[in-house]
Write an enzyme that holds these catalytic residues in place. Structure first.
Site, PDB file in Angstrom:
ATOM      1  N   HIS A 105       0.834  -1.206   0.000  1.00  0.00           N
ATOM      2  CA  HIS A 105       0.000   0.000   0.000  1.00  0.00           C
ATOM      3  C   HIS A 105       0.870   1.259   0.000  1.00  0.00           C
ATOM      4  CE1 HIS A 105      -3.604   2.324   1.676  1.00  0.00           C
ATOM      5  NE2 HIS A 105      -2.592   3.173   1.785  1.00  0.00           N
ATOM      6  N   GLU A 106       1.852   1.295   0.902  1.00  0.00           N
ATOM      7  CA  GLU A 106       2.699   2.492   1.024  1.00  0.00           C
ATOM      8  C   GLU A 106       3.667   2.621  -0.148  1.00  0.00           C
ATOM      9  OE1 GLU A 106       1.682   4.654   2.991  1.00  0.00           O
ATOM     10  OE2 GLU A 106       0.407   3.358   4.206  1.00  0.00           O
ATOM     11  N   HIS A 115       1.999   4.160  -3.103  1.00  0.00           N
ATOM     12  CA  HIS A 115       1.903   5.627  -3.062  1.00  0.00           C
ATOM     13  C   HIS A 115       3.140   6.271  -3.687  1.00  0.00           C
ATOM     14  CE1 HIS A 115      -1.798   6.285  -0.912  1.00  0.00           C
ATOM     15  NE2 HIS A 115      -1.424   5.523   0.102  1.00  0.00           N
TER      16      HIS A 115
END
Length: 164
Positions: free
Chosen positions: A69-70, A73
């Protein structure tokens, strides 16, 4: 233990590089994150911060979902720039297409709330407990006054505290 997490970051970058057929600069990885957030991506610093406590308590899902998820980004920012939404279609494309994971915005890990001390203030009204935070209690010591909305009397510290 953080070595597994750093290795997962590297694996995520290798997957993104294979998918997009280009290189990405590797981020700095920090474990200085506390509270409810599992991870944070600082786009302009190329920095990933992870919550070590939540990682320890939810290791398998954290490695699979939160790290991807990170990283997604940072990859989305490096591919598409500043003008995209944090969890917009570009980020979702990376989550689904590169990592083959659902683009979940939030985790559902159990988060331990820290104990908070409240300072009990009172006025002449019946059943008039006013629990003050440590910050507001300090302001009273510095001369600030608070009034009861009903009787307009100054609230006075009772000497009692309560842990919530």
């Amino acid at each position: 233990m953080p070595e597994q997490l750093k290795q997962r970051v590297e694996t995520c970058y290798q997957q993104a590089e294979a998918f997009f057929k280009r290189r990405f600069p590797r981020p700095e990885v920090s474990f200085k994150l506390r509270g409810q957030k599992a991870g944070v991506a600082h786009l302009h610093e190329n920095l990933l911060r992870f919550n070590l406590q939540l990682y320890r308590e939810n290791q398998e899902d954290f490695l699979r979902q939160t790290v991807a998820h990170e990283v997604a980004h940072l990859v989305a920012h490096q591919l598409f720039g500043d003008r995209i939404q944090a969890h917009g279609e570009e980020w979702q494309l990376i989550m689904r297409g590169v990592y083959e994971l659902p683009p979940n915005r939030c985790h559902n890990y159990d988060v331990q709330r820290r104990a908070v001390t409240r300072y009990i203030y009172r006025c002449p009204c019946p059943q008039s407990d006013f629990p003050f935070t440590a910050q507001r209690h300090k302001l009273v010591h510095q001369g600030r006054r608070y009034l009861c909305k009903r009787c307009r009397e100054v609230l006075v510290y009772s000497g009692e505290t309560r842990v919530e």
